[in-house]
Scaffold this motif. Structure first.
Motif, short mmCIF file in Angstrom:
data_model
loop_
_atom_site.label_atom_id
_atom_site.label_comp_id
_atom_site.label_asym_id
_atom_site.label_seq_id
_atom_site.Cartn_x
_atom_site.Cartn_y
_atom_site.Cartn_z
N VAL A 18 0.83 -1.20 0.00
CA VAL A 18 0.00 0.00 0.00
C VAL A 18 0.86 1.26 0.00
CG1 VAL A 18 -1.72 1.25 1.36
CG2 VAL A 18 -1.84 -1.25 1.21
N GLY A 19 1.95 1.22 0.78
CA GLY A 19 2.73 2.44 0.97
C GLY A 19 3.92 2.56 0.04
N ARG A 20 4.69 3.60 0.30
CA ARG A 20 5.84 3.93 -0.54
C ARG A 20 6.96 2.91 -0.32
NH1 ARG A 20 9.94 7.50 0.52
NH2 ARG A 20 8.95 8.01 2.48
N PHE A 21 7.56 2.47 -1.38
CA PHE A 21 8.66 1.51 -1.35
C PHE A 21 9.85 2.10 -0.59
CE2 PHE A 21 12.58 -0.17 -3.23
CZ PHE A 21 12.35 -1.53 -3.23
N SER A 22 10.38 1.33 0.33
CA SER A 22 11.57 1.79 1.06
C SER A 22 12.80 1.24 0.37
CB SER A 22 11.52 1.26 2.50
OG SER A 22 12.81 1.40 3.07
N PRO A 23 13.80 2.10 0.15
CA PRO A 23 15.02 1.60 -0.52
C PRO A 23 15.86 0.68 0.38
CG PRO A 23 15.27 3.92 0.06
CD PRO A 23 13.86 3.54 0.39
N VAL A 24 15.63 0.73 1.69
CA VAL A 24 16.39 -0.13 2.60
C VAL A 24 15.64 -1.46 2.75
CG1 VAL A 24 17.36 -0.39 4.91
CG2 VAL A 24 17.29 1.87 3.82
N ARG A 25 16.25 -2.52 2.27
CA ARG A 25 15.55 -3.81 2.24
C ARG A 25 15.95 -4.72 3.40
NH1 ARG A 25 11.57 -2.29 0.28
NH2 ARG A 25 10.86 -4.41 -0.09
N ILE A 26 17.11 -4.51 3.97
CA ILE A 26 17.55 -5.34 5.10
C ILE A 26 18.02 -4.39 6.19
CG2 ILE A 26 19.17 -7.11 5.91
CD1 ILE A 26 19.14 -8.20 3.03
N GLN A 27 17.23 -4.30 7.27
CA GLN A 27 17.58 -3.43 8.38
C GLN A 27 18.23 -4.30 9.45
OE1 GLN A 27 13.39 -2.15 8.02
NE2 GLN A 27 14.14 -0.30 8.99
N SER A 28 19.52 -4.14 9.60
CA SER A 28 20.29 -5.07 10.42
C SER A 28 21.15 -4.32 11.42
CB SER A 28 21.16 -5.90 9.47
OG SER A 28 22.05 -6.70 10.18
N MET A 29 21.27 -4.87 12.64
CA MET A 29 22.19 -4.34 13.63
C MET A 29 22.85 -5.52 14.34
SD MET A 29 20.21 -1.05 15.21
CE MET A 29 21.68 -0.10 15.55
N HIS A 30 24.05 -5.26 14.86
CA HIS A 30 24.73 -6.35 15.57
C HIS A 30 25.39 -5.84 16.84
CE1 HIS A 30 28.49 -4.95 13.59
NE2 HIS A 30 29.03 -5.42 14.70
N TYR A 31 25.75 -6.78 17.68
CA TYR A 31 26.50 -6.49 18.89
C TYR A 31 27.64 -7.50 18.97
CZ TYR A 31 27.46 -5.15 23.73
OH TYR A 31 28.06 -4.69 24.87
N GLN A 32 28.65 -7.16 19.76
CA GLN A 32 29.88 -7.98 19.77
C GLN A 32 29.67 -9.39 20.29
OE1 GLN A 32 31.53 -4.88 21.99
NE2 GLN A 32 31.66 -5.99 23.92
N SER A 33 28.63 -9.58 21.11
CA SER A 33 28.37 -10.94 21.60
C SER A 33 26.92 -11.04 22.03
CB SER A 33 29.27 -11.27 22.80
OG SER A 33 28.98 -10.40 23.86
N GLY A 34 26.47 -12.27 22.16
CA GLY A 34 25.12 -12.51 22.64
C GLY A 34 25.15 -12.93 24.09
N ARG A 35 24.04 -12.72 24.78
CA ARG A 35 23.92 -13.17 26.16
C ARG A 35 22.84 -14.24 26.15
NH1 ARG A 35 21.21 -9.34 30.75
NH2 ARG A 35 21.08 -10.87 32.43
N HIS A 36 23.18 -15.42 26.66
CA HIS A 36 22.23 -16.53 26.58
C HIS A 36 21.64 -16.84 27.94
CE1 HIS A 36 24.76 -17.13 22.94
NE2 HIS A 36 23.55 -17.18 22.44
N ILE A 37 20.38 -17.17 27.93
CA ILE A 37 19.66 -17.46 29.16
C ILE A 37 18.76 -18.66 28.91
CG2 ILE A 37 17.90 -16.55 30.77
CD1 ILE A 37 19.06 -13.73 29.42
N ARG A 38 18.72 -19.57 29.88
CA ARG A 38 17.70 -20.64 29.84
C ARG A 38 16.57 -20.19 30.73
NH1 ARG A 38 16.63 -25.57 32.96
NH2 ARG A 38 15.42 -27.00 31.64
N LEU A 39 15.39 -20.12 30.15
CA LEU A 39 14.20 -19.64 30.86
C LEU A 39 13.21 -20.79 30.93
CD1 LEU A 39 12.19 -17.39 31.87
CD2 LEU A 39 11.70 -16.96 29.46
N LEU A 40 12.55 -20.94 32.08
CA LEU A 40 11.47 -21.92 32.20
C LEU A 40 10.14 -21.18 32.28
CD1 LEU A 40 12.96 -24.52 34.73
CD2 LEU A 40 12.44 -24.89 32.31
#
Lengths: 181, 139
Positions: A18-40
């Motif tokens: 419906v709307g105007r085409f955006s020229p940015v097709r992949i919006q990506s960000m990163h960080y130096q590491s991930g933090r992992h958690i086990r959740l119940l």
């Protein structure tokens, strides 16, 4: 059942939004590491509360999660057919009551909605109460964890956050990565 | 699968996890190539999918005979996904993604996502965790 095609001229289908085409097709960000958690996920809580509250308590507000198999006392999901109003190309259906269900595997993203409240976006495959296997967009506030806690692997996102923002092209609000506010 | 690859096959590979990236892939972009382009953008040579969900216009899943099964939308929702990205000596990332999709009635289908044939409908969210084999420093 969809057809199984062996060969033949075919190409992937695009849609005009419906709307105007955006020229940015992949919006990506990163960080130096991930933090992992086990959740119940705790019995009797909604999927929303069971994901959001314990993570909020340890300071996690943006995350990608893998929900391992587990029982739900009650589960609701939506499918995504074309939007009859034409405001967007598709729109979620009304919630479908799956009853007491077993979630086979799911992925949920935790971010913030446009008002800054926690937002859970979850898709999963589910064995529903009648025994058939279905899939779709899980309604996290309406889906209740069963008697046994469900394990979740959380990859907490740090250095940036996920926020819902209105997307001009698709004409709906969507989660996107932003620098932390 | 027959192969003419001459590279040495490594059965076990020790390494560590590196950076974590999240991307939103926009409509009409291919899911598989979108993940590969995300790796080009982020400088990831190898990665595992840590989470992914979103919708496709239609889904094309590979079959054993080399054909494909088309699941018609819109939208076809990706409800489970797993996969990895590996780069060869040329540095080109190649994503291998498989999963379960649901059609507009919630019926499910599964298989490998064919590169170039799985256009995103509204959005696709993917989280990749970089994999750094021992002895290889990230790009």
């Amino acid at each position: 059942m969809s057809p199984t095609l062996q060969s033949g001229y075919h190409r992937p289908r695009m849609l005009r939004h419906v709307g105007r085409f955006s020229p940015v097709r992949i919006q990506s960000m990163h960080y130096q590491s991930g933090r992992h958690i086990r959740l119940l996920l705790q019995p009797g809580r909604s999927l929303y509360d069971a994901l959001v509250r314990p993570l909020q308590a340890i300071g996690v507000t943006s995350a990608s999660t893998t929900i391992l198999g587990g029982h739900f006392d009650h589960l609701e999901y939506c499918v995504a057919p074309p939007d009859p109003s034409g405001k967007a190309v598709i729109a979620y259906s009304s919630p479908i009551d799956a009853g007491a269900s077993f979630m086979v595997f799911g992925n949920a993203t935790l971010g913030k909605d446009m008002e800054g409240r926690p937002l859970v976006h979850c898709h999963a495959s589910v064995r529903v109460e009648d025994g058939s296997v279905k899939g779709g967009h899980i309604v996290p506030q309406a889906s209740i964890i069963g008697a046994t806690p469900i394990s979740v692997l959380v990859t907490a996102l740090e250095g940036f956050e996920l926020r819902q923002a209105f997307d001009d092209e698709t004409n709906i609000p969507l989660l996107k990565p932003f620098k932390e506010s | 699968m027959s192969t003419t690859e001459t590279t040495r096959v490594v059965i076990t590979e020790s390494g560590r996890m590196g950076r974590v990236a999240y991307a939103r892939i926009a409509p009409n972009e291919d899911l598989v190539q979108g993940v590969e382009k995300m790796c080009l953008a982020e400088g990831f040579r190898n990665a595992f999918v840590r989470g992914g969900l979103g919708s496709l216009v239609d889904a094309s899943l590979g079959t054993r005979d080399g054909g494909y099964q088309q699941v018609s939308g819109p939208a076809v929702e990706v409800v489970s996904i797993a996969g990895e990205v590996r780069s060869g000596a040329d540095g080109v990332p190649v994503a291998s993604l498989a999963g379960i999709v649901a059609d507009t009635d919630g019926n499910v289908y599964g298989g490998p996502f064919l590169a170039g044939w799985n256009p995103v409908c509204m959005t696709f969210e993917v989280t990749l965790e970089e994999w750094i084999p021992d002895g290889e420093e990230p790009a």
